[in-house]
Design a protein around this motif. Structure first.
Motif, PDB file in Angstrom:
ATOM      1  N   LEU A 351      27.470  36.307  61.676  1.00 39.07           N
ATOM      2  CA  LEU A 351      27.550  35.827  63.053  1.00 39.07           C
ATOM      3  C   LEU A 351      28.978  35.884  63.590  1.00 39.07           C
ATOM      4  O   LEU A 351      29.200  36.111  64.781  1.00 39.07           O
ATOM      5  CB  LEU A 351      27.011  34.405  63.149  1.00 39.07           C
ATOM      6  N   ARG A 352      29.949  35.671  62.722  1.00 34.01           N
ATOM      7  CA  ARG A 352      31.354  35.728  63.144  1.00 34.01           C
ATOM      8  C   ARG A 352      31.867  37.149  63.324  1.00 34.01           C
ATOM      9  O   ARG A 352      32.981  37.371  63.782  1.00 34.01           O
ATOM     10  CB  ARG A 352      32.220  35.010  62.107  1.00 34.01           C
ATOM     11  N   GLY A 353      31.074  38.133  62.941  1.00 29.68           N
ATOM     12  CA  GLY A 353      31.514  39.514  63.034  1.00 29.68           C
ATOM     13  C   GLY A 353      32.363  39.957  61.868  1.00 29.68           C
ATOM     14  O   GLY A 353      33.009  41.010  61.929  1.00 29.68           O
ATOM     15  N   GLU A 354      32.370  39.191  60.778  1.00 30.92           N
ATOM     16  CA  GLU A 354      33.184  39.521  59.602  1.00 30.92           C
ATOM     17  C   GLU A 354      32.436  40.425  58.626  1.00 30.92           C
ATOM     18  O   GLU A 354      33.057  41.226  57.920  1.00 30.92           O
ATOM     19  CB  GLU A 354      33.592  38.233  58.891  1.00 30.92           C
ATOM     20  N   LEU A 355      31.121  40.286  58.554  1.00 29.52           N
ATOM     21  CA  LEU A 355      30.317  41.058  57.613  1.00 29.52           C
ATOM     22  C   LEU A 355      29.817  42.319  58.300  1.00 29.52           C
ATOM     23  O   LEU A 355      29.355  42.274  59.445  1.00 29.52           O
ATOM     24  CB  LEU A 355      29.125  40.217  57.133  1.00 29.52           C
TER      25      LEU A 355
END
Length: 386
Positions: A351-355
């Motif tokens: 959701l944070r755009g890290e994965l």
């Protein structure tokens, strides 16, 4: 005497509108049969957060949504049956491609036509830009900058080969109606911002970021039934997550199955079907399907799937479900290594755009705020009105 000013203003508005409408008719001909869909332009512009070019509004008011040259759809605000084209979704998703673009048309080859609203404070001067899906696939600059507003841009496209024909848009269905702007998305709270940026990985952080539904729907059975049908208990962290959110869709991409449902796509029935199907595929293509499949020892047991058919689940290794690693079985790529972290940690990272892995792509453009895409649509119990 009092009627004269109103009549004069009306005539002036009509003359102003006739210019772009006449120019459009000169390119593509008269409007198709049937009335155009009425549009509340004030409501549309308030929802968009900006005014629209007058030539577009004039043409859309008279013509409605139309297909140009059998390959370009001029989109206008209208509503049609559920599951069909949605103007709000078209605008919201298309605007994500770049800062300051506003879409008004699409093509049969998945190109999108926009105004570049960053070029001028005057909507009448907004130049048209085209996002080319084919150029993007080739790794080239996908933006074609026509450099002129709407009507000159359409004239240029006709000069370059767009057929000067027109028909009622098939995307609009048989009886399109007026479009009502959806409610604005609530502004994120300080608690949500803190959860997004704070780096937490537990369920409490996820609950702060995405408030759960008041009555999560898990299905019509209970955990004892699920454990009996699967022959094992399920991870504690998953049960806590499911009891908070139930089934549902995250970010319009990841569909979490009902854990206690009996439908074919719910956790238990799908797990058995997927295991049988995976073994059949593995027998024919062992290099592309290397995993053990549930209920084999260490077998893959999915509990969520993507819009594209990728599967997220566990490798059921060992006798402790709480130690089962998560893994994605991609539909269009070879399976990668297990994911690192807990279920909520993986979900929060995504959701944070890290994965960014096959099956759980980043889905976030560099200029976007991750908070704008954090969304959960819960499954509802049959017959529920909420």
């Amino acid at each position: 005497m009092s009627e004269a000013p109103r009549a004069s203003a009306h005539e002036a508005a009509g003359r102003a509108a006739a210019g772009p409408v006449a120019a459009f008719a000169g390119l593509f001909g008269p409007p198709p049969g049937g009335p155009a869909v009425p549009v509340d332009w004030d409501a549309v512009e308030e929802w968009l957060g900006c005014p629209l070019p007058a030539d577009y509004k004039a043409v859309a008011t008279v013509y409605g949504p139309v297909a140009l040259g059998e390959r370009l759809w001029l989109q206008t605000p209208y509503a049609r049956d559920p599951g069909g084209f949605d103007y709000g979704h078209f605008v919201t998703e298309s605007r994500r491609l770049a800062p300051g673009v506003l879409p008004f048309a699409g093509t049969t080859t998945s190109d999108t036509l926009f105004w570049d609203t960053t070029a001028s404070g005057d909507p009448e001067a907004w130049p048209v830009v085209v996002h080319s899906a084919e150029r993007e696939r080739r790794g080239e600059d996908p933006w074609i900058r026509l450099g002129v507003p709407l009507l000159p841009a359409l004239a240029r496209l006709v000069d370059e080969g767009l057929r000067p024909t027109l028909a009622r848009s098939g995307l609009a269905g048989d009886a399109p109606g007026p479009w009502t702007p959806p409610p604005r998305r609530p502004a994120p709270t300080p608690a949500q911002r803190a959860a997004l940026a704070g780096g937490g990985t537990g369920l409490d952080t996820l609950l702060a970021l995405v408030p759960p539904p008041p009555e999560p729907y898990l299905g019509e059975r209970d955990w004892d039934w699920a454990h009996e049908r699967l022959g094992t208990r399920l991870p504690t962290a998953y049960r806590r997550f499911a009891e908070a959110y139930g089934g549902g869709i995250w970010r319009d991409w990841l569909r979490v199955s009902l854990p206690l449902g009996t439908g074919e796509y719910d956790l238990v029935p799908w797990g058995h079907w997927y295991g049988d199907n995976y073994r059949a595929l593995r027998a024919n293509h062992p290099d592309r399907h290397p995993l053990a499949a549930w209920p084999e020892p260490g077998g893959f047991l999915p509990f969520a799937s993507s819009l594209d058919g990728d599967q997220l689940g566990w490798l059921t290794e060992g006798g402790d479900p709480d130690a089962w690693p998560l893994i994605v079985d991609p539909r269009h790529a070879r399976v990668g290594p297990p994911l690192t972290g807990t279920l909520t940690g993986v979900l929060l990272s995504w959701l944070r755009g890290e994965l960014d892995v096959e099956g759980l792509p980043r889905l976030l453009h560099p200029h976007e705020d991750p908070m704008d895409l954090v969304e959960h649509e819960p499954r509802k119990a049959p017959g529920s009105r909420s």
